[in-house]
Design a protein around this motif. Structure first.
Motif, mmCIF file in Angstrom:
data_model
loop_
_atom_site.group_PDB
_atom_site.id
_atom_site.type_symbol
_atom_site.label_atom_id
_atom_site.label_comp_id
_atom_site.label_asym_id
_atom_site.label_seq_id
_atom_site.Cartn_x
_atom_site.Cartn_y
_atom_site.Cartn_z
ATOM 1 N N ALA A 60 0.827 -1.204 0.000
ATOM 2 C CA ALA A 60 0.000 0.000 0.000
ATOM 3 C C ALA A 60 0.862 1.255 0.000
ATOM 4 C CB ALA A 60 -0.928 0.002 1.217
ATOM 5 N N ALA A 61 1.950 1.234 0.775
ATOM 6 C CA ALA A 61 2.868 2.372 0.798
ATOM 7 C C ALA A 61 3.523 2.558 -0.566
ATOM 8 C CB ALA A 61 3.921 2.180 1.879
ATOM 9 N N ALA A 62 3.909 1.455 -1.211
ATOM 10 C CA ALA A 62 4.529 1.528 -2.536
ATOM 11 C C ALA A 62 3.548 2.083 -3.566
ATOM 12 C CB ALA A 62 5.030 0.152 -2.952
ATOM 13 N N ALA A 63 2.280 1.683 -3.469
ATOM 14 C CA ALA A 63 1.267 2.193 -4.390
ATOM 15 C C ALA A 63 1.064 3.693 -4.191
ATOM 16 C CB ALA A 63 -0.050 1.451 -4.178
ATOM 17 N N ARG A 64 1.105 4.130 -2.942
ATOM 18 C CA ARG A 64 0.957 5.556 -2.647
ATOM 19 C C ARG A 64 2.173 6.330 -3.169
ATOM 20 N NH1 ARG A 64 -2.599 9.433 -2.163
ATOM 21 N NH2 ARG A 64 -2.546 10.675 -0.251
ATOM 22 N N PHE A 65 3.343 5.738 -3.066
ATOM 23 C CA PHE A 65 4.559 6.354 -3.604
ATOM 24 C C PHE A 65 4.420 6.553 -5.118
ATOM 25 C CE2 PHE A 65 8.730 5.971 -5.582
ATOM 26 C CZ PHE A 65 9.487 6.888 -4.873
ATOM 27 N N THR A 66 3.967 5.523 -5.799
ATOM 28 C CA THR A 66 3.770 5.627 -7.250
ATOM 29 C C THR A 66 2.774 6.728 -7.585
ATOM 30 O OG1 THR A 66 4.257 3.276 -7.574
ATOM 31 C CG2 THR A 66 2.995 4.379 -9.300
ATOM 32 N N GLU A 67 1.704 6.795 -6.808
ATOM 33 C CA GLU A 67 0.650 7.786 -7.050
ATOM 34 C C GLU A 67 1.149 9.218 -6.853
ATOM 35 O OE1 GLU A 67 -3.466 9.244 -4.825
ATOM 36 O OE2 GLU A 67 -2.665 7.242 -4.418
ATOM 37 N N LEU A 68 1.986 9.427 -5.833
ATOM 38 C CA LEU A 68 2.402 10.780 -5.482
ATOM 39 C C LEU A 68 3.722 11.214 -6.101
ATOM 40 C CD1 LEU A 68 1.460 10.864 -1.672
ATOM 41 C CD2 LEU A 68 0.215 11.888 -3.587
ATOM 42 N N VAL A 69 4.543 10.251 -6.503
ATOM 43 C CA VAL A 69 5.872 10.588 -7.014
ATOM 44 C C VAL A 69 5.985 10.350 -8.520
ATOM 45 C CG1 VAL A 69 8.350 10.116 -6.839
ATOM 46 C CG2 VAL A 69 6.928 10.124 -4.772
ATOM 47 N N PHE A 70 5.744 9.127 -8.952
ATOM 48 C CA PHE A 70 6.008 8.784 -10.349
ATOM 49 C C PHE A 70 4.922 9.261 -11.313
ATOM 50 C CE2 PHE A 70 9.540 6.122 -9.117
ATOM 51 C CZ PHE A 70 10.353 6.176 -10.243
ATOM 52 N N LEU A 71 3.670 9.019 -10.990
ATOM 53 C CA LEU A 71 2.611 9.361 -11.944
ATOM 54 C C LEU A 71 2.557 10.853 -12.264
ATOM 55 C CD1 LEU A 71 -0.275 6.934 -10.902
ATOM 56 C CD2 LEU A 71 1.436 6.680 -12.715
ATOM 57 N N PRO A 72 2.640 11.744 -11.270
ATOM 58 C CA PRO A 72 2.654 13.173 -11.623
ATOM 59 C C PRO A 72 3.875 13.562 -12.455
ATOM 60 C CG PRO A 72 2.137 12.881 -9.293
ATOM 61 C CD PRO A 72 2.604 11.551 -9.807
ATOM 62 N N ALA A 73 5.008 12.921 -12.196
ATOM 63 C CA ALA A 73 6.232 13.254 -12.938
ATOM 64 C C ALA A 73 6.121 12.892 -14.415
ATOM 65 C CB ALA A 73 7.436 12.553 -12.314
ATOM 66 N N LEU A 74 5.284 11.910 -14.733
ATOM 67 C CA LEU A 74 5.125 11.504 -16.129
ATOM 68 C C LEU A 74 4.491 12.602 -16.980
ATOM 69 C CD1 LEU A 74 3.929 7.798 -15.734
ATOM 70 C CD2 LEU A 74 6.197 8.633 -16.390
ATOM 71 N N LYS A 75 3.892 13.595 -16.330
ATOM 72 C CA LYS A 75 3.301 14.715 -17.066
ATOM 73 C C LYS A 75 4.379 15.690 -17.543
ATOM 74 C CE LYS A 75 -0.952 14.450 -14.333
ATOM 75 N NZ LYS A 75 -1.822 15.145 -13.343
ATOM 76 N N ALA A 76 5.553 15.617 -16.940
ATOM 77 C CA ALA A 76 6.659 16.490 -17.350
ATOM 78 C C ALA A 76 7.311 15.923 -18.606
ATOM 79 C CB ALA A 76 7.686 16.594 -16.226
ATOM 80 N N PRO A 77 7.916 16.775 -19.426
ATOM 81 C CA PRO A 77 8.608 16.284 -20.633
ATOM 82 C C PRO A 77 9.696 15.283 -20.271
ATOM 83 C CG PRO A 77 8.362 18.667 -20.703
ATOM 84 C CD PRO A 77 7.957 18.243 -19.322
ATOM 85 N N ARG A 78 9.961 14.345 -21.181
ATOM 86 C CA ARG A 78 11.021 13.369 -20.959
ATOM 87 C C ARG A 78 12.366 14.059 -20.778
ATOM 88 N NH1 ARG A 78 9.953 8.698 -25.568
ATOM 89 N NH2 ARG A 78 7.957 7.926 -24.733
#
Length: 201
Positions: A60-78
């Protein structure tokens, strides 16, 4: 989510909060039942053992990390903008997650690094996935021409993780008000060292 799924999520939120405060070893069916106001038998319906509970809380903590860290970052340019977004999200995700303690995933790594078993296996799987995703993000910066072609991807990821983990202990343990600024300065230095060297004429 149906009622059962909502109840499970409530339990896991409380479990992660407990782990942030006192570690995953503090988790027990009885202590968590008291915290969420449920019976032990009610909790057993969702988690058959303390080990199952610990694993579910880490996931659950790992899923929250993905939600708050990785997914928003994917909106930024590569490339570098995405790496910048990742670091910015990473340095604030615990606070935004609503937990009063430190990083639950770092806590899990420290607790189970020398305790073989299913819980440790889950922690290892999370960190291996994390390093794979970071490596992929750095590789995109190379492919974009922002980083030099001979960049050691593993070393970059190692250095980036080092910045984050040092930030955790200086902020939480030492209460150093300059921690964030130092982390950003170190990260900017890492980016600068990795950039493509302009051709000279």
């Amino acid at each position: 989510m149906n009622k059962g799924e909502r109840t499970r999520q409530t339990i896991l939120d409380a479990a992660v909060a407990m782990a942030c405060e006192a570690g995953f070893e503090s988790l027990s069916i009885g202590a968590l039942a008291d915290r969420v106001g449920m019976s032990k038998s009610g909790l057993f319906a969702h988690f058959g053992s303390r080990e199952d509970l610990q694993i579910a809380a880490i996931e659950a903590a790992a899923a929250r990390f993905t939600e708050l860290v990785f997914l928003p970052a994917l909106k930024a340019p590569r490339g570098v903008p995405r790496l910048d977004a990742l670091l910015g999200n990473w340095l604030t995700w615990v606070d935004r997650g609503g937990w009063g303690g430190g990083c639950p995933l770092q806590s899990a790594a420290l607790e189970f690094d020398d305790k073989p078993g299913p819980v440790r296996d889950v922690v290892i799987a999370h960190y291996r996935q994390l390093e794979r995703e970071l490596t992929r993000t750095v590789r995109l910066a190379v492919e974009q021409g922002e980083f030099r072609a001979d960049l050691d991807l593993s070393q970059f990821v190692f250095d980036m993780l080092g910045i984050v983990f040092v930030t955790y202990y200086r902020r939480r343990l030492l209460s150093d008000a300059n921690t964030r600024a130092m982390a950003l300065r170190s990260f900017n230095d890492l980016i600068s060292r990795s950039r493509t060297i302009p051709a000279t004429h």
